[in-house]
Design an enzyme around this catalytic site. Structure first.
Site, PDB file in Angstrom:
ATOM      1  N   SER A  88      -5.531 -14.851  -7.927  1.00  0.00           N
ATOM      2  CA  SER A  88      -5.265 -13.454  -6.473  1.00  0.00           C
ATOM      3  C   SER A  88      -4.427 -13.299  -5.683  1.00  0.00           C
ATOM      4  O   SER A  88      -3.970 -12.811  -5.101  1.00  0.00           O
ATOM      5  CB  SER A  88      -6.492 -14.294  -5.666  1.00  0.00           C
ATOM      6  OG  SER A  88      -6.511 -15.330  -5.108  1.00  0.00           O
ATOM      7  N   THR A 200      -6.233 -13.441  -2.042  1.00  0.00           N
ATOM      8  CA  THR A 200      -5.581 -13.372  -1.613  1.00  0.00           C
ATOM      9  C   THR A 200      -5.152 -14.682  -0.624  1.00  0.00           C
ATOM     10  O   THR A 200      -6.045 -16.144  -0.865  1.00  0.00           O
ATOM     11  CB  THR A 200      -5.447 -13.273   0.028  1.00  0.00           C
ATOM     12  OG1 THR A 200      -5.423 -11.662  -0.981  1.00  0.00           O
ATOM     13  CG2 THR A 200      -4.185 -12.631   0.857  1.00  0.00           C
ATOM     14  N   THR A 218      -0.989 -11.362  -1.830  1.00  0.00           N
ATOM     15  CA  THR A 218      -1.556 -11.711  -2.772  1.00  0.00           C
ATOM     16  C   THR A 218      -1.308 -10.405  -4.289  1.00  0.00           C
ATOM     17  O   THR A 218      -0.563 -10.089  -3.875  1.00  0.00           O
ATOM     18  CB  THR A 218      -2.271 -11.197  -1.776  1.00  0.00           C
ATOM     19  OG1 THR A 218      -3.704 -10.525  -2.519  1.00  0.00           O
ATOM     20  CG2 THR A 218      -2.420  -9.428  -1.367  1.00  0.00           C
ATOM     21  N   ARG A 228      -1.731   1.519  -4.833  1.00  0.00           N
ATOM     22  CA  ARG A 228      -2.697   1.161  -3.664  1.00  0.00           C
ATOM     23  C   ARG A 228      -2.091  -0.372  -3.037  1.00  0.00           C
ATOM     24  O   ARG A 228      -2.098  -1.298  -4.254  1.00  0.00           O
ATOM     25  CB  ARG A 228      -3.900   0.328  -3.959  1.00  0.00           C
ATOM     26  CG  ARG A 228      -5.029   0.269  -2.720  1.00  0.00           C
ATOM     27  CD  ARG A 228      -5.147  -1.383  -3.249  1.00  0.00           C
ATOM     28  NE  ARG A 228      -6.148  -1.887  -1.775  1.00  0.00           N
ATOM     29  CZ  ARG A 228      -6.638  -3.264  -1.455  1.00  0.00           C
ATOM     30  NH1 ARG A 228      -5.390  -3.948  -1.852  1.00  0.00           N
ATOM     31  NH2 ARG A 228      -7.667  -3.589  -0.740  1.00  0.00           N
ATOM     32  N   VAL A 229      -2.331  -0.743  -1.714  1.00  0.00           N
ATOM     33  CA  VAL A 229      -1.783  -1.555  -1.220  1.00  0.00           C
ATOM     34  C   VAL A 229      -3.072  -1.960   0.661  1.00  0.00           C
ATOM     35  O   VAL A 229      -3.523  -1.407   0.311  1.00  0.00           O
ATOM     36  CB  VAL A 229      -0.609  -1.682  -0.119  1.00  0.00           C
ATOM     37  CG1 VAL A 229       0.840  -1.729  -1.139  1.00  0.00           C
ATOM     38  CG2 VAL A 229      -0.212  -0.996   1.062  1.00  0.00           C
ATOM     39  N   GLY A 230      -2.965  -2.948   0.321  1.00  0.00           N
ATOM     40  CA  GLY A 230      -4.108  -3.710   0.869  1.00  0.00           C
ATOM     41  C   GLY A 230      -3.681  -3.867   2.369  1.00  0.00           C
ATOM     42  O   GLY A 230      -3.091  -3.392   3.003  1.00  0.00           O
ATOM     43  N   ASP A 231      -4.698  -4.909   3.427  1.00  0.00           N
ATOM     44  CA  ASP A 231      -3.867  -5.207   4.411  1.00  0.00           C
ATOM     45  C   ASP A 231      -2.907  -6.789   4.481  1.00  0.00           C
ATOM     46  O   ASP A 231      -1.585  -6.232   5.298  1.00  0.00           O
ATOM     47  CB  ASP A 231      -5.017  -6.584   5.556  1.00  0.00           C
ATOM     48  CG  ASP A 231      -5.551  -7.198   4.291  1.00  0.00           C
ATOM     49  OD1 ASP A 231      -5.728  -6.682   3.355  1.00  0.00           O
ATOM     50  OD2 ASP A 231      -6.115  -7.933   5.312  1.00  0.00           O
ATOM     51  N   THR A 251      -8.948 -12.962   4.827  1.00  0.00           N
ATOM     52  CA  THR A 251      -8.009 -12.536   2.864  1.00  0.00           C
ATOM     53  C   THR A 251      -9.804 -11.322   3.049  1.00  0.00           C
ATOM     54  O   THR A 251     -10.694 -11.115   3.771  1.00  0.00           O
ATOM     55  CB  THR A 251      -8.256 -13.891   2.493  1.00  0.00           C
ATOM     56  OG1 THR A 251     -10.032 -14.495   3.236  1.00  0.00           O
ATOM     57  CG2 THR A 251      -7.577 -14.728   2.756  1.00  0.00           C
ATOM     58  N   GLY A 252     -10.019 -11.265   1.951  1.00  0.00           N
ATOM     59  CA  GLY A 252     -11.258  -9.946   1.810  1.00  0.00           C
ATOM     60  C   GLY A 252     -11.105  -9.060   1.510  1.00  0.00           C
ATOM     61  O   GLY A 252      -9.740  -8.326   1.394  1.00  0.00           O
ATOM     62  N   GLY A 254      -9.046  -5.897   2.038  1.00  0.00           N
ATOM     63  CA  GLY A 254      -7.870  -4.965   3.214  1.00  0.00           C
ATOM     64  C   GLY A 254      -8.140  -3.741   4.215  1.00  0.00           C
ATOM     65  O   GLY A 254      -7.992  -3.889   4.854  1.00  0.00           O
TER      66      GLY A 254
HETATM   67  N1  GLY Z   1      -6.779  -8.767   1.474  1.00  0.00           N
HETATM   68  C1  GLY Z   1      -6.377  -8.749   0.146  1.00  0.00           C
HETATM   69  C2  GLY Z   1      -6.553  -7.095   0.485  1.00  0.00           C
HETATM   70  O1  GLY Z   1      -7.301  -6.381   0.392  1.00  0.00           O
HETATM   71  O2  GLY Z   1      -5.303  -6.573  -1.045  1.00  0.00           O
END
Ligand code: GLY
Length: 347
Positions: A88, A200, A218, A228-231, A251-252, A254
Site C-alpha cells: 500500500s 496508506t 501511500t 489520480r491522486v487521493g487525499d 487511510t481509506g 481518499g
Molecule cells: N487514502 C489513500 C488514497 O485514497 O489514495
C-alpha cells in the site's frame, strides 16, 4: 469537553473591560483567538494506521533521543515505504492501471507551521522524504509527476523500479480479468484476480515539549487512472497539523476524505474540545453524510472504508472508522494495536 462557552464568555468579559476603546473590541471579534489546549502536560506519543506498529515505536524512540518530531515521523513511515511486503506504500506498492507505481505523500511540521507534499511521484521509494524536502527547501507545498521526480533526483535520490515481482503479478492478474472482450485470457476461476485496495500509512506524533507533526504516504488506490491522486498528498485532507491543537490523518477512500477535508476537520473537532477519538468519529459521520448515493448501501451505510487517526497536544491518541478496524498507538511507554471506535458494526 471544553470550554467553548467559557472561552466565549471570557472574550465577552475582555471586550466589556475595554469598552471605551473603539479599536480593541472590533479586533477581538474579527480575530477570535483559537482555543488552545494548554492545561495538560504534553508527552511523547504517536498514532498511526495499524501497519505503522513498528513505525510508532521507531518514531517515539527517536523523539526521546532528541530527534525532531517530523524527522522522527518520517523515519517511522519509511519502514513501510521500504518494506516490499507492504503493498500500500512506497516500494512494492500496487501500481495504476498502466502498471506504473505512482506515490503520494504530505507532511506538516507543527512548530514551524510548514507543509510539503508530492503527488503521482514515480521511481522514488520514499515520497515522505521528498515531501519533507519540498517543505524545507522550497516556497511551494505540492509538486507532482515529472516535476516532483526531477526535484527528487536533484537531491540525489536514485530512480528505481518500484514494482516487486509480487506487485507486478497482482497487476497482471487484474489486467487479465479486467474485461471480457479484451485479448488477455482471464485468470482461471477461483484464483486471485487482484482485488482493488486502498492502503496508506498516516502517522501523527507529539513530544514532551508539545511539538506536533503529521505525515501520510501511500501508493494510493490500486489500478487507479494514471495521474489520480487521493487525499494523502492533500494538506488538510490526508493529514493536518496545528501545533496549538493536535494532528490527524486518514487511510481509506481518499476521494471521500477530500470531500470533508478530513485531516483539517478532525483537528477542528479537537479545537472545539473533543477527544481525539470523538473528533475522528465525528469526521466519519460527516464523511458518510457527504457521500453520494452510489457510495451508500440501501440502508445508508457506506460501501467503502475510511479511518481517521488523531493526536492532541497532550499526547492523547484515538482513531475511528466506519466499520470496526485497528490502529497503532504509542503512549510513551509501549506501542500497541488497538480497536478503533466505529459508526456501524461490521456488515
Ligand atoms: N487514502 C489513500 C488514497 O485514497 O489514495
Amino acid at each position: 469537553m471544553m470550554k467553548h462557552t467559557s472561552r466565549r464568555s471570557f472574550l465577552g468579559t475582555a471586550a466589556s473591560a475595554v469598552a471605551g476603546s473603539a479599536v480593541v473590541p472590533s479586533l477581538v471579534s474579527a480575530f477570535p483567538a483559537p482555543a488552545v489546549l494548554r492545561s495538560r502536560a504534553s508527552k511523547f506519543a504517536a498514532v498511526s494506521s495499524a501497519n505503522g506498529i513498528r513505525g510508532v515505536a521507531r518514531a517515539v524512540e527517536l523523539m526521546m533521543s532528541g530527534i525532531d518530531t517530523l524527522d522522527a515521523a518520517v523515519e517511522g513511515v519509511k519502514i513501510q515505504e521500504l518494506d516490499p511486503n507492504d503493498n500500500s506504500v512506497g516500494y512494492g506498492g500496487l501500481p495504476n492501471e498502466a502498471g506504473v507505481v505512482q506515490l503520494d505523500a504530505s507532511c506538516m511540521h507543527g512548530p514551524t507551521k510548514r507543509a510539503g507534499a508530492v503527488g503521482a511521484l514515480e521511481g522514488i521509494k520514499t515520497p515522505s522524504e521528498v515531501a519533507r524536502l519540498v517543505m524545507k527547501y522550497t516556497d511551494h507545498i505540492l509538486l507532482v509527476g515529472e516535476g516532483a521526480k526531477r526535484f527528487a533526483l536533484s537531491y540525489g535520490f536514485q530512480e528505481v523500479d518500484l514494482l516487486t515481482p509480487e506487485s507486478r503479478e497482482a497487476w497482471l492478474r487484474w489486467r487479465a480479468n479486467r474485461g471480457k472482450d479484451d485479448d488477455y485470457l482471464d485468470v482461471p476461476r477461483g484464483e486471485d484476480v487482484g482485488a482493488r485496495v486502498t492502503g496508506t500509512i498516516n502517522m501523527n506524533v507529539t513530544n514532551a515539549k508539545g511539538e506536533i507533526s503529521s505525515i501520510t504516504t501511500t501508493s494510493g488506490l490500486s489500478w487507479k487512472i494514471p495521474g489520480r491522486v487521493g487525499d494523502s498528498p492533500i494538506v488538510g485532507a490526508g493529514q493536518y497539523c496545528d501545533n496549538d491543537i493536535g494532528a490527524a490523518g486518514s487511510t481509506g477512500r481518499g476521494e471521500s476524505c477530500i470531500m470533508v477535508c478530513g485531516g483539517f476537520l478532525t483537528v477542528e473537532h479537537m479545537r472545539q474540545g473533543m477527544s481525539p477519538t470523538d473528533a475522528a468519529l465525528e469526521t466519519c459521520r460527516r464523511a458518510v453524510a457527504m457521500s453520494a448515493p452510489r457510495l451508500l448501501h440501501p440502508d445508508g451505510q457506506p460501501n467503502y472504508g475510511l479511518t481517521f487517526y488523531a493526536i492532541n497536544k497532550a499526547g492523547e491518541t484515538g482513531a475511528a472508522s466506519f466499520y470496526p478496524s485497528r490502529y497503532a498507538a504509542h503512549d510513551g511507554n509501549e506501542a500497541t494495536i488497538r480497536d478503533t471506535a466505529y459508526l456501524f458494526p461490521r456488515r
